[in-house]
Design a protein around this motif. Structure first.
Motif, PDB file in Angstrom:
ATOM      1  N   GLN A 161      55.097  41.319  35.266  1.00 35.11           N
ATOM      2  CA  GLN A 161      55.876  40.290  34.566  1.00 35.11           C
ATOM      3  C   GLN A 161      55.518  38.871  34.995  1.00 35.11           C
ATOM      4  O   GLN A 161      55.904  37.908  34.326  1.00 35.11           O
ATOM      5  CB  GLN A 161      57.370  40.534  34.782  1.00 35.11           C
ATOM      6  N   GLU A 162      54.787  38.735  36.085  1.00 34.72           N
ATOM      7  CA  GLU A 162      54.476  37.415  36.622  1.00 34.72           C
ATOM      8  C   GLU A 162      53.003  37.045  36.560  1.00 34.72           C
ATOM      9  O   GLU A 162      52.665  35.867  36.637  1.00 34.72           O
ATOM     10  CB  GLU A 162      54.948  37.330  38.080  1.00 34.72           C
ATOM     11  N   LYS A 163      52.123  38.029  36.434  1.00 32.36           N
ATOM     12  CA  LYS A 163      50.684  37.759  36.514  1.00 32.36           C
ATOM     13  C   LYS A 163      49.927  38.459  35.383  1.00 32.36           C
ATOM     14  O   LYS A 163      50.360  39.489  34.851  1.00 32.36           O
ATOM     15  CB  LYS A 163      50.107  38.241  37.856  1.00 32.36           C
ATOM     16  N   VAL A 164      48.781  37.855  35.039  1.00 31.56           N
ATOM     17  CA  VAL A 164      47.866  38.426  34.052  1.00 31.56           C
ATOM     18  C   VAL A 164      46.455  38.407  34.631  1.00 31.56           C
ATOM     19  O   VAL A 164      46.180  37.705  35.606  1.00 31.56           O
ATOM     20  CB  VAL A 164      47.884  37.619  32.726  1.00 31.56           C
ATOM     21  N   VAL A 210      37.102  36.338  38.271  1.00 28.23           N
ATOM     22  CA  VAL A 210      37.211  36.453  39.725  1.00 28.23           C
ATOM     23  C   VAL A 210      37.594  35.124  40.379  1.00 28.23           C
ATOM     24  O   VAL A 210      38.457  35.070  41.263  1.00 28.23           O
ATOM     25  CB  VAL A 210      35.884  36.975  40.318  1.00 28.23           C
ATOM     26  N   HIS A 211      36.939  34.040  39.956  1.00 27.45           N
ATOM     27  CA  HIS A 211      37.173  32.723  40.574  1.00 27.45           C
ATOM     28  C   HIS A 211      38.249  31.977  39.791  1.00 27.45           C
ATOM     29  O   HIS A 211      38.076  31.691  38.609  1.00 27.45           O
ATOM     30  CB  HIS A 211      35.877  31.913  40.591  1.00 27.45           C
ATOM     31  N   SER A 215      45.941  30.388  39.787  1.00 29.66           N
ATOM     32  CA  SER A 215      46.417  31.551  40.539  1.00 29.66           C
ATOM     33  C   SER A 215      47.933  31.713  40.476  1.00 29.66           C
ATOM     34  O   SER A 215      48.460  32.757  40.873  1.00 29.66           O
ATOM     35  CB  SER A 215      45.968  31.465  41.992  1.00 29.66           C
ATOM     36  N   SER A 216      48.635  30.707  39.970  1.00 35.14           N
ATOM     37  CA  SER A 216      50.091  30.833  39.871  1.00 35.14           C
ATOM     38  C   SER A 216      50.489  31.891  38.847  1.00 35.14           C
ATOM     39  O   SER A 216      51.570  32.488  38.949  1.00 35.14           O
ATOM     40  CB  SER A 216      50.723  29.492  39.508  1.00 35.14           C
ATOM     41  N   ALA A 265      43.302  37.376  40.339  1.00 35.31           N
ATOM     42  CA  ALA A 265      41.846  37.413  40.365  1.00 35.31           C
ATOM     43  C   ALA A 265      41.342  38.840  40.213  1.00 35.31           C
ATOM     44  O   ALA A 265      41.901  39.781  40.783  1.00 35.31           O
ATOM     45  CB  ALA A 265      41.330  36.819  41.675  1.00 35.31           C
ATOM     46  N   GLY A 266      40.278  38.999  39.434  1.00 32.00           N
ATOM     47  CA  GLY A 266      39.629  40.292  39.352  1.00 32.00           C
ATOM     48  C   GLY A 266      39.009  40.674  40.685  1.00 32.00           C
ATOM     49  O   GLY A 266      38.698  39.810  41.513  1.00 32.00           O
TER      50      GLY A 266
END
Length: 270
Positions: free
Chosen positions: A91-94, A114-115, A130-131, A135-136
């Motif tokens: 719910q917070e990250k993709v 990744v970066h 990053s919020s 990262a892959g």
């Protein structure tokens, strides 16, 4: 691999999923009318808005973006790169995900960026990818196509990390994708030279679809979607308005440059 026409699409995506997909379809059709068999869309092609809005709509964006890419590939009978869209992790990250689709609508490969762009840009804007983005964990794979050559994926900020592209070259890449939403401030000084460097040092074609103009609030991007040959020559530049950069990918030129400048054979450290 044969000679063929490739397209790097340039968009001004907005915080409006449906409107962006309509614009993307129009530009894909424009590229196909000019003979493109390989079409690439920029990072954030389907949605470019605030981090909060992106997370709130991530599930819908992911589903509709993937369906759109498969539908367009089948309709126009081309291979399509969707250069980056959010795919929910929780719910917070993709994951910022690039997806390569063949003319049958089949997924060939995907890459999770990744970066992540966590930078205080000197123009006063602060970015914290990053919020909301995870990262892959894996280096991008290459996809080997008898018709199109060996295709290597990356996304935007990756272009500042040459080791990723050397990995792709080591895996046999002929074409390096760099779909981007490069900031206007950094782009004016770094975009072109970084793309040319990645092409020259790896003796690969670079296909770099891009975002351009104002998207929301103070978010502005540089534009100049480009296709660059293995010698670093800019074959096509879309300028600053939405449109398409079109150029031929020629295996004879690729072989010529690699024969004249056999850098990849002279590597000492692998």
């Amino acid at each position: 691999m044969k000679s063929y026409i490739a397209a790097a699409i340039q968009m001004t995506s907005l915080p409006d999923l449906e409107k962006n997909l309509v614009e993307a379809e129009e530009l894909i059709e424009l590229a196909v009318r000019q003979g493109a068999e390989l079409v690439s869309l920029p990072e954030n092609f389907s949605f470019l808005g605030t981090e909060e809005d992106k997370i709130a709509q991530a599930k819908e964006i992911a589903l509709k973006s993937e369906k759109f890419l498969k539908t367009m590939a089948q309709r126009f009978q081309v291979t399509i790169l969707g250069g980056g869209f959010p795919v929910p992790v929780n719910q917070e990250k993709v994951y910022n995900t690039a997806l390569l689709i063949d003319p049958n609508g089949t997924e060939l490969t995907r890459y999770q960026k990744v970066h992540l762009f966590d930078v205080n840009v000197p123009d006063g804007n602060t970015y914290r990818e990053s919020s909301t983005v995870m990262a892959g964990n894996d280096l991008p794979a290459v996809y080997h196509s008898e018709q199109l050559g060996t295709l290597g994926l990356s996304v935007c900020y990756d272009v500042r990390f040459p080791e990723l592209y050397r990995h792709l070259a080591y895996k046999g890449a002929d074409i390096l994708f760099v779909p981007a939403a490069f900031t206007a401030y950094t782009g004016k000084d770094h975009w072109q030279v970084l793309l040319q460097a990645r092409a020259i040092e790896n003796t690969c074609y670079v296909i770099a679809p891009a975002q351009t103009g104002r998207h929301y609030a103070t978010r502005r991007t540089h534009g100049h979607a480009m296709i660059i040959d293995p010698w670093g020559v800019i074959l096509s530049d879309a300028g600053e308005k939405p449109g398409v950069a079109i150029a031929e990918i020629n295996p004879i030129r690729l072989e010529q440059v690699r024969r004249q400048m056999p850098c990849l054979q002279h590597r000492v450290f692998v």
